[in-house]
Design an enzyme around this catalytic site. Structure first.
Site, PDB file in Angstrom:
ATOM      1  CG  HIS A 162      -2.119  -0.854   1.105  1.00 15.33           C
ATOM      2  ND1 HIS A 162      -2.089  -2.191   1.398  1.00 15.33           N
ATOM      3  CD2 HIS A 162      -3.395  -0.578   0.715  1.00 15.33           C
ATOM      4  CE1 HIS A 162      -3.284  -2.707   1.186  1.00 15.33           C
ATOM      5  NE2 HIS A 162      -4.102  -1.756   0.772  1.00 15.33           N
ATOM      6  CE  LYS A 166      -3.669  -0.673   4.955  1.00 13.38           C
ATOM      7  NZ  LYS A 166      -4.923  -0.061   5.428  1.00 13.38           N
TER       8      LYS A 166
HETATM    9  P1  NAD Z   1      -7.307   9.241   5.910  1.00 14.30           P
HETATM   10  O1  NAD Z   1      -6.440   9.415   7.108  1.00 14.30           O
HETATM   11  O2  NAD Z   1      -6.948   9.953   4.652  1.00 14.30           O
HETATM   12  O3  NAD Z   1      -8.824   9.659   6.276  1.00 14.30           O
HETATM   13  C1  NAD Z   1      -9.442   9.420   7.511  1.00 14.30           C
HETATM   14  C2  NAD Z   1     -10.250  10.657   7.840  1.00 14.30           C
HETATM   15  O4  NAD Z   1     -11.073  10.410   8.984  1.00 14.30           O
HETATM   16  C3  NAD Z   1      -9.356  11.877   8.178  1.00 14.30           C
HETATM   17  O5  NAD Z   1      -9.720  12.965   7.372  1.00 14.30           O
HETATM   18  C4  NAD Z   1      -9.644  12.100   9.655  1.00 14.30           C
HETATM   19  O6  NAD Z   1      -9.538  13.459  10.035  1.00 14.30           O
HETATM   20  C5  NAD Z   1     -11.081  11.600   9.728  1.00 14.30           C
HETATM   21  N1  NAD Z   1     -11.552  11.364  11.110  1.00 14.30           N
HETATM   22  C6  NAD Z   1     -10.868  10.897  12.181  1.00 14.30           C
HETATM   23  N2  NAD Z   1     -11.648  10.901  13.275  1.00 14.30           N
HETATM   24  C7  NAD Z   1     -12.860  11.387  12.898  1.00 14.30           C
HETATM   25  C8  NAD Z   1     -14.079  11.646  13.573  1.00 14.30           C
HETATM   26  N3  NAD Z   1     -14.229  11.397  14.882  1.00 14.30           N
HETATM   27  N4  NAD Z   1     -15.119  12.152  12.862  1.00 14.30           N
HETATM   28  C9  NAD Z   1     -14.997  12.422  11.544  1.00 14.30           C
HETATM   29  N5  NAD Z   1     -13.853  12.209  10.854  1.00 14.30           N
HETATM   30  C10 NAD Z   1     -12.800  11.695  11.523  1.00 14.30           C
HETATM   31  O7  NAD Z   1      -7.381   7.677   5.654  1.00 14.30           O
HETATM   32  P2  NAD Z   1      -7.941   6.906   4.351  1.00 14.30           P
HETATM   33  O8  NAD Z   1      -6.808   6.516   3.467  1.00 14.30           O
HETATM   34  O9  NAD Z   1      -9.097   7.654   3.775  1.00 14.30           O
HETATM   35  O10 NAD Z   1      -8.440   5.547   5.018  1.00 14.30           O
HETATM   36  C11 NAD Z   1      -9.431   5.561   6.036  1.00 14.30           C
HETATM   37  C12 NAD Z   1      -9.701   4.126   6.463  1.00 14.30           C
HETATM   38  O11 NAD Z   1     -10.310   3.405   5.408  1.00 14.30           O
HETATM   39  C13 NAD Z   1      -8.433   3.336   6.843  1.00 14.30           C
HETATM   40  O12 NAD Z   1      -8.739   2.503   7.934  1.00 14.30           O
HETATM   41  C14 NAD Z   1      -8.162   2.525   5.596  1.00 14.30           C
HETATM   42  O13 NAD Z   1      -7.422   1.350   5.845  1.00 14.30           O
HETATM   43  C15 NAD Z   1      -9.569   2.205   5.173  1.00 14.30           C
HETATM   44  N6  NAD Z   1      -9.755   1.819   3.779  1.00 14.30           N
HETATM   45  C16 NAD Z   1     -10.676   0.858   3.535  1.00 14.30           C
HETATM   46  C17 NAD Z   1     -10.978   0.493   2.236  1.00 14.30           C
HETATM   47  C18 NAD Z   1     -12.087  -0.510   2.002  1.00 14.30           C
HETATM   48  O14 NAD Z   1     -12.377  -0.843   0.835  1.00 14.30           O
HETATM   49  N7  NAD Z   1     -12.740  -0.991   3.056  1.00 14.30           N
HETATM   50  C19 NAD Z   1     -10.311   1.085   1.162  1.00 14.30           C
HETATM   51  C20 NAD Z   1      -9.361   2.080   1.441  1.00 14.30           C
HETATM   52  C21 NAD Z   1      -9.098   2.449   2.751  1.00 14.30           C
END
Ligand code: NAD
Length: 274
Positions: A162, A166
């Site tokens: 990744h 991450k």
């Molecule tokens: P990122 O850090 O870019 O985004 C996460 C966001 O959540 C940030 O903007 C952060 O400020 C926000 N956040 C944190 N606490 C919060 C709260 N209490 N209320 C509202 N917002 C809040 O991360 P990302 O790359 O977007 O990934 C997010 C998650 O999704 C990770 O766990 C990643 O592994 C997962 N993910 C899952 C899939 C899937 O298909 N299931 C795909 C990609 C990423």
């Protein structure tokens, strides 16, 4: 269907905003960020790269990022969550309290977070999947099938790579593939999982399921399950070209919730692969 997006300024959050704004039959109810975030007050659509165009066609007229998740859950039919595990557990409480469906893509969930999802699922439709893409969910089924067909003489190793940002490892998808392989073999992943090798490790234990993790660049998500036998090797690989594939899956899951009863579902349920 009104869809709310928590963590809407994150990498995935922005993709989901764009997907919602360009999908027929759904409407953006709003988006939140972590309390105290500098993004609060900014235009949701503009941040997702859709600003002027979206406003021009009237699909997201000036919706600002909020900090009040409770209000968003009241205003939404479904909320999509790609945030962090602690936030996801809080959102699960709001989903249960409001009977609002919840789609959880956040990974790195521990038992306490899964318990929160299970409680919410008594009153609301909850879909949780470490990977929302159709391809990976097919890969999960194939992995279980191949692991069941091959004996212990085929060593199972799971590789994932990744992007550099991450924060959890191995990826939730790699762990889900490990679970699928373990299920195919009829064993408990916790008993056979081998995470990371370094130094004088000694020979490989028969029956182990190994994990290897790489981080770098902007890789959206590569996963390979290797079945290594004597004289042959089977490799099942999925490569995500970009994150829109996960956002599309999340919106598909949101639409799917409309006709479901409360419960905890997976993406395999959504795709009819269960
Ligand atoms: P990122 O850090 O870019 O985004 C996460 C966001 O959540 C940030 O903007 C952060 O400020 C926000 N956040 C944190 N606490 C919060 C709260 N209490 N209320 C509202 N917002 C809040 O991360 P990302 O790359 O977007 O990934 C997010 C998650 O999704 C990770 O766990 C990643 O592994 C997962 N993910 C899952 C899939 C899937 O298909 N299931 C795909 C990609 C990423």
């Amino acid at each position: 269907m009104k869809i709310g997006i928590v963590g809407c300024a994150g990498r995935m959050g922005r993709m989901v905003v764009a997907e919602v704004l360009t999908t027929d039959g759904v409407e953006l109810a709003g988006g939140t960020e972590a309390p105290g975030s500098d993004f609060i007050g900014q235009d949701v659509a503009a941040l997702a790269g859709m600003g002027a165009g979206a406003e021009a066609v009237g699909i997201a007229p000036g919706i600002k990022i909020g900090g009040d998740a409770g209000a968003l859950f009241q205003d939404s039919d479904v909320v999509i969550d790609f945030t962090v595990p602690a936030a996801t557990a809080g959102h699960a409480g709001l989903a249960g309290g409001n009977g609002c469906a919840l789609i959880v893509g956040t990974t790195g969930l521990e038992a306490e977070h899964m318990d929160a999802l299970a409680s919410a699922a008594e009153k609301a439709v909850v879909v949780q999947a470490a990977n929302m893409s159709v391809g990976v969910n097919l890969l999960l089924g194939l992995t279980e099938q191949v692991a069941g067909a091959l004996g212990d003489e085929y060593d199972i190793e799971i590789f994932e790579m990744h992007h550099r940002h991450k924060v959890d490892a191995p990826s939730g998808t790699a762990l889900a593939l490990g679970q699928a392989a373990a299920a195919g073999r009829g064993v408990d992943l916790n008993q056979v999982s081998k995470r990371g090798r370094d130094g004088n490790t000694g020979p490989r234990n028969p029956g182990d399921i190994g994990f290897a993790v790489l981080r770098g660049g902007d890789v959206a998500g590569d996963h390979t399950v290797i079945f290594a036998g004597d004289g042959e090797r089977i490799e099942l690989t999925h490569k995500a070209g970009n994150r829109s594939v996960f956002a599309r899956g999340a919106v598909r899951a949101a639409l799917w919730t409309a006709k479901q009863k409360p419960g905890l579902y997976s993406m395999r349920d959504v795709l009819g692969l269960g």
